[in-house]
Design a protein around this motif. Structure first.
Motif, PDB file in Angstrom:
ATOM      1  N   MET A  39       0.841  -1.184   0.000  1.00  0.00           N
ATOM      2  CA  MET A  39       0.000   0.000   0.000  1.00  0.00           C
ATOM      3  C   MET A  39       0.883   1.243   0.000  1.00  0.00           C
ATOM      4  O   MET A  39       1.805   1.351   0.799  1.00  0.00           O
ATOM      5  N   PRO A  40       0.650   2.192  -0.888  1.00  0.00           N
ATOM      6  CA  PRO A  40       1.445   3.411  -0.853  1.00  0.00           C
ATOM      7  C   PRO A  40       1.170   4.190   0.408  1.00  0.00           C
ATOM      8  O   PRO A  40       0.147   4.008   1.075  1.00  0.00           O
ATOM      9  N   THR A  41       2.110   5.084   0.737  1.00  0.00           N
ATOM     10  CA  THR A  41       1.969   5.869   1.956  1.00  0.00           C
ATOM     11  C   THR A  41       0.922   6.947   1.743  1.00  0.00           C
ATOM     12  O   THR A  41       1.202   8.008   1.192  1.00  0.00           O
ATOM     13  N   THR A  42      -0.293   6.671   2.148  1.00  0.00           N
ATOM     14  CA  THR A  42      -1.405   7.598   2.034  1.00  0.00           C
ATOM     15  C   THR A  42      -1.928   7.904   3.427  1.00  0.00           C
ATOM     16  O   THR A  42      -1.497   7.308   4.426  1.00  0.00           O
ATOM     17  N   PHE A  43      -2.869   8.837   3.480  1.00  0.00           N
ATOM     18  CA  PHE A  43      -3.461   9.154   4.778  1.00  0.00           C
ATOM     19  C   PHE A  43      -4.167   7.940   5.365  1.00  0.00           C
ATOM     20  O   PHE A  43      -4.055   7.660   6.562  1.00  0.00           O
ATOM     21  N   LEU A  44      -4.893   7.188   4.530  1.00  0.00           N
ATOM     22  CA  LEU A  44      -5.631   6.033   5.025  1.00  0.00           C
ATOM     23  C   LEU A  44      -4.699   4.969   5.579  1.00  0.00           C
ATOM     24  O   LEU A  44      -4.968   4.371   6.623  1.00  0.00           O
ATOM     25  N   SER A  45      -3.585   4.725   4.901  1.00  0.00           N
ATOM     26  CA  SER A  45      -2.650   3.709   5.378  1.00  0.00           C
ATOM     27  C   SER A  45      -2.038   4.104   6.719  1.00  0.00           C
ATOM     28  O   SER A  45      -1.921   3.282   7.633  1.00  0.00           O
ATOM     29  N   ASN A  46      -1.652   5.374   6.866  1.00  0.00           N
ATOM     30  CA  ASN A  46      -1.118   5.830   8.157  1.00  0.00           C
ATOM     31  C   ASN A  46      -2.177   5.784   9.245  1.00  0.00           C
ATOM     32  O   ASN A  46      -1.889   5.450  10.402  1.00  0.00           O
ATOM     33  N   ALA A  47      -3.422   6.130   8.895  1.00  0.00           N
ATOM     34  CA  ALA A  47      -4.502   6.107   9.881  1.00  0.00           C
ATOM     35  C   ALA A  47      -4.774   4.684  10.356  1.00  0.00           C
ATOM     36  O   ALA A  47      -5.013   4.448  11.553  1.00  0.00           O
ATOM     37  N   LEU A  48      -4.741   3.717   9.445  1.00  0.00           N
ATOM     38  CA  LEU A  48      -4.988   2.330   9.830  1.00  0.00           C
ATOM     39  C   LEU A  48      -3.876   1.804  10.739  1.00  0.00           C
ATOM     40  O   LEU A  48      -4.141   1.111  11.728  1.00  0.00           O
ATOM     41  N   ARG A  49      -2.638   2.137  10.409  1.00  0.00           N
ATOM     42  CA  ARG A  49      -1.523   1.715  11.274  1.00  0.00           C
ATOM     43  C   ARG A  49      -1.609   2.396  12.632  1.00  0.00           C
ATOM     44  O   ARG A  49      -1.342   1.773  13.666  1.00  0.00           O
ATOM     45  N   GLY A  50      -1.973   3.677  12.636  1.00  0.00           N
ATOM     46  CA  GLY A  50      -2.120   4.365  13.913  1.00  0.00           C
ATOM     47  C   GLY A  50      -3.241   3.802  14.748  1.00  0.00           C
ATOM     48  O   GLY A  50      -3.140   3.720  15.983  1.00  0.00           O
ATOM     49  N   THR A  51      -4.344   3.398  14.105  1.00  0.00           N
ATOM     50  CA  THR A  51      -5.470   2.815  14.835  1.00  0.00           C
ATOM     51  C   THR A  51      -5.071   1.515  15.509  1.00  0.00           C
ATOM     52  O   THR A  51      -5.525   1.207  16.627  1.00  0.00           O
ATOM     53  N   PHE A  52      -4.215   0.736  14.873  1.00  0.00           N
ATOM     54  CA  PHE A  52      -3.717  -0.514  15.462  1.00  0.00           C
ATOM     55  C   PHE A  52      -3.044  -0.247  16.803  1.00  0.00           C
ATOM     56  O   PHE A  52      -3.323  -0.921  17.815  1.00  0.00           O
ATOM     57  N   PHE A  53      -2.176   0.743  16.859  1.00  0.00           N
ATOM     58  CA  PHE A  53      -1.469   1.049  18.105  1.00  0.00           C
ATOM     59  C   PHE A  53      -2.405   1.718  19.118  1.00  0.00           C
ATOM     60  O   PHE A  53      -2.281   1.483  20.323  1.00  0.00           O
ATOM     61  N   CYS A  54      -3.324   2.551  18.649  1.00  0.00           N
ATOM     62  CA  CYS A  54      -4.248   3.224  19.571  1.00  0.00           C
ATOM     63  C   CYS A  54      -5.162   2.222  20.272  1.00  0.00           C
ATOM     64  O   CYS A  54      -5.453   2.371  21.461  1.00  0.00           O
ATOM     65  N   ILE A  55      -5.613   1.203  19.549  1.00  0.00           N
ATOM     66  CA  ILE A  55      -6.500   0.203  20.146  1.00  0.00           C
ATOM     67  C   ILE A  55      -5.803  -0.504  21.301  1.00  0.00           C
ATOM     68  O   ILE A  55      -6.365  -0.665  22.395  1.00  0.00           O
ATOM     69  N   PHE A  56      -4.557  -0.923  21.076  1.00  0.00           N
ATOM     70  CA  PHE A  56      -3.823  -1.609  22.141  1.00  0.00           C
ATOM     71  C   PHE A  56      -3.500  -0.649  23.285  1.00  0.00           C
ATOM     72  O   PHE A  56      -3.566  -1.027  24.458  1.00  0.00           O
ATOM     73  N   TRP A  88       0.608   9.715  16.637  1.00  0.00           N
ATOM     74  CA  TRP A  88       1.597  10.349  15.763  1.00  0.00           C
ATOM     75  C   TRP A  88       1.511   9.825  14.335  1.00  0.00           C
ATOM     76  O   TRP A  88       1.771  10.564  13.374  1.00  0.00           O
ATOM     77  N   LEU A  89       1.144   8.571  14.159  1.00  0.00           N
ATOM     78  CA  LEU A  89       0.920   8.057  12.811  1.00  0.00           C
ATOM     79  C   LEU A  89      -0.244   8.783  12.138  1.00  0.00           C
ATOM     80  O   LEU A  89      -0.202   9.056  10.931  1.00  0.00           O
ATOM     81  N   TRP A  90      -1.277   9.089  12.898  1.00  0.00           N
ATOM     82  CA  TRP A  90      -2.361   9.915  12.364  1.00  0.00           C
ATOM     83  C   TRP A  90      -1.830  11.293  11.972  1.00  0.00           C
ATOM     84  O   TRP A  90      -2.179  11.835  10.924  1.00  0.00           O
ATOM     85  N   GLN A  91      -0.969  11.867  12.828  1.00  0.00           N
ATOM     86  CA  GLN A  91      -0.399  13.181  12.528  1.00  0.00           C
ATOM     87  C   GLN A  91       0.453  13.137  11.261  1.00  0.00           C
ATOM     88  O   GLN A  91       0.412  14.055  10.435  1.00  0.00           O
ATOM     89  N   ILE A  92       1.217  12.064  11.089  1.00  0.00           N
ATOM     90  CA  ILE A  92       2.031  11.915   9.880  1.00  0.00           C
ATOM     91  C   ILE A  92       1.145  11.895   8.636  1.00  0.00           C
ATOM     92  O   ILE A  92       1.484  12.471   7.591  1.00  0.00           O
ATOM     93  N   GLY A  93      -0.005  11.239   8.744  1.00  0.00           N
ATOM     94  CA  GLY A  93      -0.922  11.219   7.614  1.00  0.00           C
ATOM     95  C   GLY A  93      -1.405  12.607   7.236  1.00  0.00           C
ATOM     96  O   GLY A  93      -1.473  12.959   6.053  1.00  0.00           O
ATOM     97  N   PHE A  94      -1.713  13.431   8.250  1.00  0.00           N
ATOM     98  CA  PHE A  94      -2.167  14.792   7.971  1.00  0.00           C
ATOM     99  C   PHE A  94      -1.034  15.654   7.400  1.00  0.00           C
ATOM    100  O   PHE A  94      -1.287  16.555   6.590  1.00  0.00           O
ATOM    101  N   VAL A  95       0.206  15.390   7.820  1.00  0.00           N
ATOM    102  CA  VAL A  95       1.330  16.211   7.376  1.00  0.00           C
ATOM    103  C   VAL A  95       1.756  15.869   5.952  1.00  0.00           C
ATOM    104  O   VAL A  95       1.940  16.757   5.110  1.00  0.00           O
ATOM    105  N   LEU A  96       1.908  14.581   5.663  1.00  0.00           N
ATOM    106  CA  LEU A  96       2.477  14.178   4.371  1.00  0.00           C
ATOM    107  C   LEU A  96       1.431  13.977   3.286  1.00  0.00           C
ATOM    108  O   LEU A  96       1.717  14.217   2.106  1.00  0.00           O
ATOM    109  N   SER A  97       0.261  13.521   3.638  1.00  0.00           N
ATOM    110  CA  SER A  97      -0.787  13.277   2.628  1.00  0.00           C
ATOM    111  C   SER A  97      -2.146  13.587   3.235  1.00  0.00           C
ATOM    112  O   SER A  97      -2.834  12.680   3.704  1.00  0.00           O
ATOM    113  N   PRO A  98      -2.537  14.847   3.295  1.00  0.00           N
ATOM    114  CA  PRO A  98      -3.803  15.244   3.926  1.00  0.00           C
ATOM    115  C   PRO A  98      -4.997  14.558   3.272  1.00  0.00           C
ATOM    116  O   PRO A  98      -4.994  14.294   2.060  1.00  0.00           O
ATOM    117  N   PRO A  99      -6.026  14.244   4.054  1.00  0.00           N
ATOM    118  CA  PRO A  99      -7.192  13.551   3.486  1.00  0.00           C
ATOM    119  C   PRO A  99      -7.965  14.399   2.498  1.00  0.00           C
ATOM    120  O   PRO A  99      -8.708  13.873   1.669  1.00  0.00           O
TER     121      PRO A  99
END
Length: 286
Positions: free
Chosen positions: A1-18, A192-203
């Motif tokens: 998956m390319p580095t997009t906002f959705l991909s960063n958000a999904l990875r961030g959600t994984f860590f936030c859940i735990f 911070w993964l969510w923040q990276i998504g907003f910085v590099l590839s805004p939704p």
């Protein structure tokens, strides 16, 4: 998956859940262990560890499949014989990261099975997974994009902090301070993964923040500290809620004990003998 906002958000959600789950579970476990003064882990604690491992393995396996088999993914092809070059290595980087989290989840499940693996192996596997994650972020080629490199370097700080806490837990099991620090590092990684998504590839589209503006680096460093302050605030709030919930449960159990005492008399000998349960009405025993 390319580095997009959705991909960063999904990875961030994984860590936030735990992180959110641990921010409730560990304070409750500490309060109950302190109240009961039990050194042996209960069956409920072991079931929670197995559940966490299964969820971790499931998310990691799903992440691997998504990274590899989305339409733009490499589909398990690492080297292209046509171009005589590597394929897009970004999905492979995240696939490698998910692979070690998958192994960590499997070790969590097996450690609490009948195989009886050495205690602490589950924390060691988590520390290795986090170390691999930090290593991949540190030595990734960012194509001289200073802002991209900076935000991922800050992410690596949170990753290595969590890895250090997990490694210390191999030797200091059930240490509430280390568990709290590891939980805060997971919350920090997720946000911070969510923040990276907003910085590099805004939704909302667009090229993202200006990579050449040095003031963005200073602001994001402060922003990283604010994210950690937010993680500590979430920890404090969930710990307070866990304490209130634990005290409420104890009060309810206390009310039940009082109702039972109204119909029965429980006598405990001062010499250490077991309590005798006697009927309320002292009739003759035959």
């Amino acid at each position: 998956m390319p580095t997009t906002f959705l991909s960063n958000a999904l990875r961030g959600t994984f860590f936030c859940i735990f992180g959110l789950w641990w921010s409730v579970r560990y304070p409750l476990k500490y309060l109950r262990r302190k109240a009961n003064a039990e050194s042996q882990p209960s069956n409920g604690v072991q079931r929670a560890e197995v559940f966490e491992g299964a969820v971790k393995a499931f998310f990691a396996l799903a992440g691997i499949l998504v990274e590899q088999f989305v339409p733009a993914g490499p589909h398990l092809q690492l080297y292209s014989p046509k171009t005589h070059s590597w394929t897009d290595l970004t999905p492979w980087r995240y696939t490698t990261m998910y692979l070690f989290f998958l192994l960590s989840g499997i070790v969590d499940v097996v450690s609490h099975s009948q195989l009886k693996l050495p205690l602490g192996l589950d924390r060691l596997s988590l520390a290795v997974a986090l170390f691999i994650e930090g290593l991949l972020f540190c030595f990734h080629d960012y194509n001289d994009a200073a802002l991209d490199h900076h935000v991922h370097s800050l992410l690596a700080v949170a990753v290595f902090a969590g890895a250090l806490c997990a490694l210390l837990e191999v030797f200091l099991r059930d240490h509430i301070i280390l568990e709290t620090l590891r939980t805060s590092s997971f919350l920090l990684q997720g946000s911070w993964l969510w923040q990276i998504g907003f910085v590099l590839s805004p939704p909302w589209g667009g090229p993202g923040w200006d990579q050449s503006d040095r003031s963005n680096l200073a602001f994001l460093t402060m922003c990283f500290c604010w994210h950690y302050a937010g993680a500590l605030a979430v920890l404090a709030a969930n710990s307070a809620a866990s304490r209130c919930c634990n005290e409420s449960c104890q009060l309810k159990l206390g009310d039940i004990d009082v109702e039972l005492d109204c119909g029965m008399c429980i006598r405990k000998g001062k010499s250490g003998s077991g309590g005798a349960l006697l009927p309320e009405n002292g009739s003759d025993d035959k």
